[in-house]
Motif scaffolding. Sequence first.
Motif, mmCIF file in Angstrom:
data_model
loop_
_atom_site.group_PDB
_atom_site.id
_atom_site.type_symbol
_atom_site.label_atom_id
_atom_site.label_comp_id
_atom_site.label_asym_id
_atom_site.label_seq_id
_atom_site.Cartn_x
_atom_site.Cartn_y
_atom_site.Cartn_z
ATOM 1 N N ARG A 142 -73.157 16.900 -13.133
ATOM 2 C CA ARG A 142 -71.993 16.716 -14.193
ATOM 3 C C ARG A 142 -72.455 17.072 -15.624
ATOM 4 N NH1 ARG A 142 -67.337 14.392 -13.224
ATOM 5 N NH2 ARG A 142 -67.967 13.123 -11.297
ATOM 6 N N GLY A 143 -71.843 17.786 -16.474
ATOM 7 C CA GLY A 143 -72.083 18.243 -17.637
ATOM 8 C C GLY A 143 -73.370 19.172 -17.968
ATOM 9 N N ALA A 144 -73.894 19.454 -16.817
ATOM 10 C CA ALA A 144 -75.138 20.701 -17.031
ATOM 11 C C ALA A 144 -74.584 21.865 -17.386
ATOM 12 C CB ALA A 144 -76.007 20.642 -15.855
ATOM 13 N N ASP A 145 -75.373 22.557 -18.219
ATOM 14 C CA ASP A 145 -74.549 23.771 -18.534
ATOM 15 C C ASP A 145 -75.180 24.841 -17.422
ATOM 16 O OD1 ASP A 145 -77.400 24.402 -19.204
ATOM 17 O OD2 ASP A 145 -77.009 24.504 -21.216
ATOM 18 N N ALA A 146 -74.704 26.197 -17.743
ATOM 19 C CA ALA A 146 -75.096 27.006 -16.386
ATOM 20 C C ALA A 146 -76.787 27.059 -16.274
ATOM 21 C CB ALA A 146 -74.600 28.530 -16.787
ATOM 22 N N ALA A 147 -77.531 27.257 -17.446
ATOM 23 C CA ALA A 147 -79.073 27.442 -17.250
ATOM 24 C C ALA A 147 -79.637 26.123 -16.341
ATOM 25 C CB ALA A 147 -79.536 27.761 -18.537
ATOM 26 N N ALA A 148 -79.032 24.941 -17.327
ATOM 27 C CA ALA A 148 -79.691 23.940 -16.481
ATOM 28 C C ALA A 148 -79.156 23.512 -14.923
ATOM 29 C CB ALA A 148 -79.071 22.464 -17.291
ATOM 30 N N ALA A 149 -77.989 23.723 -14.578
ATOM 31 C CA ALA A 149 -77.520 23.846 -13.219
ATOM 32 C C ALA A 149 -78.340 24.794 -12.540
ATOM 33 C CB ALA A 149 -75.979 24.187 -13.003
ATOM 34 N N GLU A 150 -78.678 26.127 -12.759
ATOM 35 C CA GLU A 150 -79.469 27.175 -11.939
ATOM 36 C C GLU A 150 -80.862 26.515 -12.068
ATOM 37 O OE1 GLU A 150 -79.823 31.205 -13.688
ATOM 38 O OE2 GLU A 150 -81.032 31.560 -11.470
ATOM 39 N N ARG A 151 -81.421 25.781 -12.889
ATOM 40 C CA ARG A 151 -83.006 25.167 -12.705
ATOM 41 C C ARG A 151 -82.795 24.089 -11.830
ATOM 42 N NH1 ARG A 151 -82.977 25.552 -18.299
ATOM 43 N NH2 ARG A 151 -82.515 23.435 -18.858
ATOM 44 N N TRP A 152 -81.958 23.169 -12.154
ATOM 45 C CA TRP A 152 -81.787 21.987 -11.029
ATOM 46 C C TRP A 152 -81.570 22.501 -9.703
ATOM 47 C CZ3 TRP A 152 -77.250 20.907 -7.755
ATOM 48 C CH2 TRP A 152 -77.884 19.419 -7.252
ATOM 49 N N SER A 153 -80.746 23.422 -9.347
ATOM 50 C CA SER A 153 -80.423 23.890 -8.032
ATOM 51 C C SER A 153 -81.617 24.472 -7.208
ATOM 52 C CB SER A 153 -79.225 24.632 -7.897
ATOM 53 O OG SER A 153 -79.330 25.950 -8.678
ATOM 54 N N HIS A 154 -82.395 25.257 -8.136
ATOM 55 C CA HIS A 154 -83.624 25.878 -7.742
ATOM 56 C C HIS A 154 -84.668 24.886 -7.340
ATOM 57 C CE1 HIS A 154 -85.996 29.397 -7.326
ATOM 58 N NE2 HIS A 154 -87.105 28.724 -7.992
ATOM 59 N N THR A 155 -84.682 23.835 -8.174
ATOM 60 C CA THR A 155 -85.774 22.791 -7.963
ATOM 61 C C THR A 155 -85.501 21.878 -6.987
ATOM 62 O OG1 THR A 155 -86.179 22.699 -10.403
ATOM 63 C CG2 THR A 155 -86.932 20.997 -9.129
ATOM 64 N N VAL A 156 -84.284 21.659 -6.692
ATOM 65 C CA VAL A 156 -83.985 20.575 -5.748
ATOM 66 C C VAL A 156 -83.860 21.482 -4.280
ATOM 67 C CG1 VAL A 156 -82.103 18.896 -4.863
ATOM 68 C CG2 VAL A 156 -82.724 19.143 -7.273
ATOM 69 N N ARG A 157 -83.543 22.449 -4.294
ATOM 70 C CA ARG A 157 -83.487 23.454 -2.983
ATOM 71 C C ARG A 157 -84.964 23.410 -2.601
ATOM 72 N NH1 ARG A 157 -81.767 28.159 0.155
ATOM 73 N NH2 ARG A 157 -83.532 29.466 0.038
ATOM 74 N N ARG A 158 -85.972 23.534 -3.573
ATOM 75 C CA ARG A 158 -87.385 23.520 -2.938
ATOM 76 C C ARG A 158 -87.766 22.388 -2.419
ATOM 77 N NH1 ARG A 158 -89.787 26.172 -7.489
ATOM 78 N NH2 ARG A 158 -90.329 24.284 -7.970
ATOM 79 N N GLN A 159 -87.344 21.132 -3.174
ATOM 80 C CA GLN A 159 -87.946 19.785 -2.794
ATOM 81 C C GLN A 159 -87.192 19.622 -1.401
ATOM 82 O OE1 GLN A 159 -86.255 17.491 -5.924
ATOM 83 N NE2 GLN A 159 -87.986 17.876 -7.206
ATOM 84 N N LEU A 160 -85.850 19.857 -1.267
ATOM 85 C CA LEU A 160 -85.292 19.615 0.100
ATOM 86 C C LEU A 160 -85.911 20.389 1.330
ATOM 87 C CD1 LEU A 160 -81.537 19.865 -0.989
ATOM 88 C CD2 LEU A 160 -82.757 17.911 -0.046
ATOM 89 N N LEU A 161 -86.438 21.592 0.933
ATOM 90 C CA LEU A 161 -87.072 22.507 1.868
ATOM 91 C C LEU A 161 -88.420 21.955 2.123
ATOM 92 C CD1 LEU A 161 -86.914 26.168 1.435
ATOM 93 C CD2 LEU A 161 -86.543 24.959 3.486
ATOM 94 N N ASP A 162 -88.976 21.319 1.242
ATOM 95 C CA ASP A 162 -90.264 20.266 1.547
ATOM 96 C C ASP A 162 -89.947 19.347 2.759
ATOM 97 O OD1 ASP A 162 -91.715 22.182 -0.106
ATOM 98 O OD2 ASP A 162 -91.697 20.528 -1.656
ATOM 99 N N HIS A 163 -88.921 18.861 2.574
ATOM 100 C CA HIS A 163 -88.341 17.815 3.542
ATOM 101 C C HIS A 163 -87.403 18.486 4.723
ATOM 102 C CE1 HIS A 163 -89.526 15.191 0.129
ATOM 103 N NE2 HIS A 163 -89.571 14.239 0.997
ATOM 104 N N ARG A 164 -87.637 19.704 4.823
ATOM 105 C CA ARG A 164 -86.975 20.541 6.049
ATOM 106 C C ARG A 164 -85.704 20.412 6.008
ATOM 107 N NH1 ARG A 164 -89.662 18.388 10.985
ATOM 108 N NH2 ARG A 164 -91.067 16.864 9.920
ATOM 109 N N LEU A 165 -85.058 20.367 4.743
ATOM 110 C CA LEU A 165 -83.550 20.620 4.685
ATOM 111 C C LEU A 165 -83.086 21.855 4.105
ATOM 112 C CD1 LEU A 165 -83.066 16.803 3.768
ATOM 113 C CD2 LEU A 165 -82.319 17.786 6.012
ATOM 114 N N LEU A 166 -82.585 22.482 4.582
ATOM 115 C CA LEU A 166 -82.221 23.890 3.961
ATOM 116 C C LEU A 166 -80.696 23.925 3.531
ATOM 117 C CD1 LEU A 166 -82.942 26.911 3.452
ATOM 118 C CD2 LEU A 166 -82.167 27.402 5.526
#
Length: 481
Positions: free
Chosen positions: A417-441
């Motif tokens: 909530r409240g993240a601007d477009a750039a922050a949301a992009e960074r967040w989504s990128h990082t968390v997607r990678r962390q999820l993949l490390d836990h075998r969640l796509l």
Amino acid sequence: MPGSCPVPSVRVPFAQRPQPPPVSSSFPDPFEPDAALEDFLQRATRLLSGWLGSNRTAAPLPRLSVLPEVEPAPEGLDTERLLGDLQLVMEGAFNPNHPGSLAHLDPPPLAASIVADLICAGLNNNLLAEELAPSLSHLERRLCAWMARRLGLPDSGGGVAASGGSLSNLMALVVARDRRGPLPPGEGVVICSEDAHVSLDKAIHVMGLPSGSLQRIPVDSGGRMRTDLLAGRLEGLERQGVPVIAVVATAGTTVRGAVDPLPPIAALCRRHGHWLHVDGAIGAVFALVGGHSHRVEGLGLADSVTVNPQKLLGITKTSSLLLLAEPSLLLRSFATGLPYMESSWGGGQGGEAGLQGTRPAEILKLWLGLRQLGLEGIESLLGGAIERRRRLEALLSPVPELLIHGGSLHLLAFRPRGADAAAAERWSHTVRRQLLDHRLLLSRPRYQGHHHLKAVLGNPHTRDGHLQRLATIVRDSLTAC
Ligand SMILES: *Cc1c(COP(=O)(O)O)cnc(C)c1O
């Protein structure tokens, strides 16, 4: 001189040279059950079931992928080499059968559907013409008619299979325009919601319409088309004398699974005499069973419906149907007389009912898959998907930093909530990678100007533990930033 005699090159008489096997041996024996084919199939199916069952330690996405050679060698390869090459490609493939595969509308493949796909390849019939696919042409017509009735279209309803929802949507709009009667080139508009699928942009382009011909109506906070704004737009267009080709309502939007309010949209279409196409690529399957049909209430009021059984029921790709209240309109738009074919002996030719010419009998895997599931199996597959979406929503909604976009189906999108477009992009990128490390796509769609993470909960292998792990990683990512 004796030692300097040239050594004659050894010439093997032609008759003794090892001859490559005749090319006909690469085709199944026409007179006997082919033992080599059976062996090949058995070994290939063992490879396949091994791959489908290899998810205990693997991730849904492979990390490295090595491709075998691409070009055919001068000499054909034996089954050993072919299977080895196949294995390499499989090792680099995305595995939809992984319980952590939650990114897209690509569920695990249904067993009967895999088998039917194989048989379909072996039959190698062609849905272009009845004589090239006698039983299968009938099967397609009858199953389309059954599906149409099941979705609530009139008893006369029916349709045609298409290789994907984009094609079904395109055909629907072409039929709608033709039914309207001739329009000057480039004229006519199509109305849909802001959240409608990009395949409509493609359809407009292919139909020779300027991009502004697709008019998008804003959505409400639940991602549903605003019918008050639709009503205003239709009145405005009528006043200006702008022809409307069709109104497209979406039953199941691609990012959040929202269902446009179909009954009031249908009423508006009826009042103005407009064609209503429902893009139910995601949601129309919910109308198949009584326990879920309320989620897409009013679907049967459409003139045409796109349904993609590949997206949730596990029918192997591609599996899409375009269903119409009046299926004979398909012939009006697409029939050519098929000059190279025997005429149909009653049922009609598949190639006359749609845009595709030669096409495989994709109906076979849909038919066998539905028969394997049964109505109860369909009900529990849909119910499980809804249940998992509710569960994930319940795990995530207490997190105050998270903005959640859902609908009434099995999809959920969220971002900080409240993240601007750039922050949301960074967040989504990082968390997607962390999820993949836990075998969640999960996937990372851009929606309303921001990247989101999106979970599609259609995978019947996903357990509560996976959802809990997902929620924990997402929660921790927010408290950490
Ligand atoms: C996926 C999708 C389509 C397109 O279907 P394809 O089979 O990918 O061509 C159309 N509409 C919606 C709402 C979709 O989600």
